[in-house]
Write a protein that holds these residues in place. Structure first.
Motif, PDB file in Angstrom:
ATOM      1  N   SER A  93      10.846  18.803 -39.472  1.00  0.00           N
ATOM      2  CA  SER A  93      10.721  19.949 -38.623  1.00  0.00           C
ATOM      3  C   SER A  93       9.255  20.358 -38.244  1.00  0.00           C
ATOM      4  N   ARG A  94       8.458  20.103 -39.565  1.00  0.00           N
ATOM      5  CA  ARG A  94       7.024  20.343 -39.293  1.00  0.00           C
ATOM      6  C   ARG A  94       6.408  19.536 -38.247  1.00  0.00           C
ATOM      7  N   ALA A  95       6.866  18.174 -38.270  1.00  0.00           N
ATOM      8  CA  ALA A  95       6.085  17.282 -37.359  1.00  0.00           C
ATOM      9  C   ALA A  95       6.677  17.555 -35.824  1.00  0.00           C
ATOM     10  N   HIS A  96       8.016  18.000 -35.616  1.00  0.00           N
ATOM     11  CA  HIS A  96       8.420  18.497 -34.589  1.00  0.00           C
ATOM     12  C   HIS A  96       7.283  19.319 -34.027  1.00  0.00           C
ATOM     13  N   GLN A  97       7.226  20.563 -34.808  1.00  0.00           N
ATOM     14  CA  GLN A  97       6.210  21.735 -34.585  1.00  0.00           C
ATOM     15  C   GLN A  97       4.962  21.247 -33.971  1.00  0.00           C
ATOM     16  N   GLN A  98       4.345  20.150 -34.592  1.00  0.00           N
ATOM     17  CA  GLN A  98       2.985  19.669 -34.067  1.00  0.00           C
ATOM     18  C   GLN A  98       3.328  18.897 -33.092  1.00  0.00           C
ATOM     19  N   ASN A  99       4.384  18.182 -32.678  1.00  0.00           N
ATOM     20  CA  ASN A  99       4.399  17.206 -31.573  1.00  0.00           C
ATOM     21  C   ASN A  99       4.880  18.013 -30.212  1.00  0.00           C
ATOM     22  N   ILE A 100       5.658  18.894 -30.561  1.00  0.00           N
ATOM     23  CA  ILE A 100       6.558  19.264 -29.361  1.00  0.00           C
ATOM     24  C   ILE A 100       5.629  19.669 -28.003  1.00  0.00           C
ATOM     25  N   VAL A 101       4.577  20.743 -28.004  1.00  0.00           N
ATOM     26  CA  VAL A 101       3.638  20.773 -27.093  1.00  0.00           C
ATOM     27  C   VAL A 101       3.096  19.632 -26.323  1.00  0.00           C
ATOM     28  N   PRO A 102       2.344  18.969 -27.175  1.00  0.00           N
ATOM     29  CA  PRO A 102       1.757  17.615 -26.499  1.00  0.00           C
ATOM     30  C   PRO A 102       2.871  16.613 -25.784  1.00  0.00           C
ATOM     31  N   VAL A 103       3.986  16.604 -26.320  1.00  0.00           N
ATOM     32  CA  VAL A 103       4.824  15.627 -26.019  1.00  0.00           C
ATOM     33  C   VAL A 103       5.337  16.022 -24.580  1.00  0.00           C
ATOM     34  N   VAL A 104       5.864  17.502 -24.578  1.00  0.00           N
ATOM     35  CA  VAL A 104       6.303  17.891 -23.185  1.00  0.00           C
ATOM     36  C   VAL A 104       5.309  17.862 -22.053  1.00  0.00           C
ATOM     37  N   ASP A 105       4.058  18.202 -22.459  1.00  0.00           N
ATOM     38  CA  ASP A 105       2.856  18.115 -21.509  1.00  0.00           C
ATOM     39  C   ASP A 105       2.763  16.626 -20.983  1.00  0.00           C
ATOM     40  N   LEU A 106       2.762  15.732 -21.731  1.00  0.00           N
ATOM     41  CA  LEU A 106       2.609  14.386 -21.389  1.00  0.00           C
ATOM     42  C   LEU A 106       3.746  13.914 -20.637  1.00  0.00           C
ATOM     43  N   ALA A 107       5.065  14.356 -20.800  1.00  0.00           N
ATOM     44  CA  ALA A 107       6.240  14.007 -20.226  1.00  0.00           C
ATOM     45  C   ALA A 107       6.117  14.706 -18.707  1.00  0.00           C
ATOM     46  N   LEU A 108       5.609  15.883 -18.672  1.00  0.00           N
ATOM     47  CA  LEU A 108       5.384  16.480 -17.244  1.00  0.00           C
ATOM     48  C   LEU A 108       4.105  15.774 -16.487  1.00  0.00           C
ATOM     49  N   LYS A 109       3.146  15.352 -17.231  1.00  0.00           N
ATOM     50  CA  LYS A 109       2.186  14.437 -16.412  1.00  0.00           C
ATOM     51  C   LYS A 109       2.407  13.452 -15.820  1.00  0.00           C
ATOM     52  N   ARG A 110       3.166  12.498 -16.789  1.00  0.00           N
ATOM     53  CA  ARG A 110       3.595  11.257 -16.381  1.00  0.00           C
ATOM     54  C   ARG A 110       4.552  11.264 -15.325  1.00  0.00           C
ATOM     55  N   ALA A 111       5.359  12.274 -14.968  1.00  0.00           N
ATOM     56  CA  ALA A 111       6.199  12.536 -14.015  1.00  0.00           C
ATOM     57  C   ALA A 111       5.796  13.078 -12.796  1.00  0.00           C
ATOM     58  N   ASN A 112       4.516  13.534 -13.014  1.00  0.00           N
ATOM     59  CA  ASN A 112       3.610  14.367 -11.973  1.00  0.00           C
ATOM     60  C   ASN A 112       4.541  15.358 -11.477  1.00  0.00           C
ATOM     61  N   VAL A 113       5.081  15.972 -12.447  1.00  0.00           N
ATOM     62  CA  VAL A 113       5.935  17.401 -11.895  1.00  0.00           C
ATOM     63  C   VAL A 113       5.503  18.344 -12.689  1.00  0.00           C
ATOM     64  N   ARG A 114       5.102  19.722 -11.561  1.00  0.00           N
ATOM     65  CA  ARG A 114       4.730  20.622 -12.662  1.00  0.00           C
ATOM     66  C   ARG A 114       5.767  21.709 -13.019  1.00  0.00           C
TER      67      ARG A 114
END
Ligand code: KG4
Ligand code: ZN
Length: 343
Positions: free
Chosen positions: A51-72
């Motif tokens: 759960s601690r690693a999810h806390q660290q990862n979630i924001v950058p992972v979501v950010d990257l998914a939106l960027k790669r999809a080119n969706v705001r």
């Protein structure tokens, strides 16, 4: 008329992978997975660390998914998240994030059952996979589950057989641990097995009351005693025969799985047969299933590799289907470590 484009952001955090994906209707625009390396040294997933690693990862992972999809994020139509089953602390990270974002953006929220998502990963539109018709059989094989399902509609599942003790992924991982291989051991057994002789050693197939049920705990004990016996004679046995041991164990597990699946197909008369879940990445399971096309007249469905292990794209396809049905969840829906598939 051209179909309306619907953009769904999906979040998966049920175990030790933090994943986010963006889908445009049934197609995946991005699917980002952050694996947590921290568990390897402990020989299994440590829930608190996950759960601690999810806390660290979630924001950058979501950010990257939106960027790669080119969706705001302003262009999103809905947010899907894994409600369960899984580790509660891990689920809470993904579900809280998804809820907050859906409130902030004022868009619908879709709670998704992780096991249903493994099965419906077959419905992602991708050149690398074909879509099964209803009804089809799906053998869901992962680190937490082993089930044979009759799938009659997107929301209609009947469990024909399931494990009465360990999941098949656990059988792979626990065997790997006995052999001194790091977690998760499934892919390593697969790798060693490709160099070994599957007939070098034999282990018996367990019996269950329901012929479609599975049992793997006896196999683990049999392997433990076998290794202890052989190591008494030759202390270097595991090291010297690693490939043959892995090939023989893998052959036993694949035989157990395929015998049950074949029985299910014979009993139901259904010839459209798929596999799902992390263990369906296994190369021998994939090749054996393909061979059944010829030998048993099946049409087989094997998801693309990246949609078999835990990933958010599979959560996204279920989210999209729920979105079309306006099957939305409220902000007070709760994460749940246990969720029933047949409901
Ligand atoms: O579906 P999944 O990613 O997570 C769960 O929901 O459990 O499945 C993980 C399981 C682990 O037990 C892992 O060892 C196993 O899938 N696995 C494999 C292979 N790749 C992953 N088992 C055998 N052969 C593989 N190639
Ligand atoms: Zn899974």
């Amino acid at each position: 008329m051209k179909k309306k484009s619907v953009h769904i952001l999906a979040i998966e955090s049920s175990c030790d992978d933090t994943s986010a994906a963006v889908l445009e209707n049934e197609r995946v625009l991005s699917n980002v997975v952050a694996n947590q390396k921290v568990h390897a040294q402990y020989g299994g997933v440590v829930p608190e660390l996950a759960s601690r690693a999810h806390q660290q990862n979630i924001v950058p992972v979501v950010d990257l998914a939106l960027k790669r999809a080119n969706v705001r994020k302003e262009d999103l139509d809905g947010i899907a998240f894994t409600q369960g089953p899984g580790l509660l602390g891990s689920l809470l990270v993904g579900s809280s994030f998804a809820k907050s974002l859906s409130i902030a953006l004022n868009i619908p929220l879709m709670a998704v059952n992780h096991m249903q998502a493994h099965v419906l990963a077959h419905f992602i539109e991708d050149e690398a996979q074909k879509i099964p018709p209803f009804p089809f059989l799906c053998m869901t094989i992962s680190g937490g589950h082993t089930q044979i399902l009759r799938v009659s509609a997107f929301d209609s599942f009947e469990i024909l057989g399931e494990t009465i003790d360990d999941a098949v992924g656990e059988a792979f991982d626990k065997t790997a641990k006995l052999l001194g291989l790091p977690y998760p051991g499934g892919p390593l057994i697969d790798k060693h097995a490709s160099q070994g002789d599957p007939l070098a050693f034999s282990f018996s197939e367990p019996k269950t009351e329901n012929p479609l049920d599975f049992s793997f705990s006896g196999l683990k004990t049999a392997i433990l005693y076998f290794l202890q016996r052989e190591q008494k004679k030759n202390p270097d046995f595991i090291h010297q025969r690693m490939d043959d041991i892995c090939a023989s164990v893998q052959r036993t597990i694949v035989t157990i799985l395929m015998n049950r699946l074949k029985k299910a197909a014979d009993m139901t008369g259904i010839k459209h047969v798929g596999i799902a879940g992390g263990v369906s990445a296994n190369s021998e399971i994939r090749s054996t299933l393909r061979a059944m096309q010829e030998s048993d007249g099946w049409t087989t469905y094997i998801p693309k590799f990246e949609y078999t292990t835990d990933n958010a794209a599979m959560i996204g396809i279920v989210g999209y289907l729920k979105y079309l049905n306006q099957d939305f969840d409220r902000e007070d829906s709760v994460a749940s470590s246990r969720l029933d598939m047949e409901k």
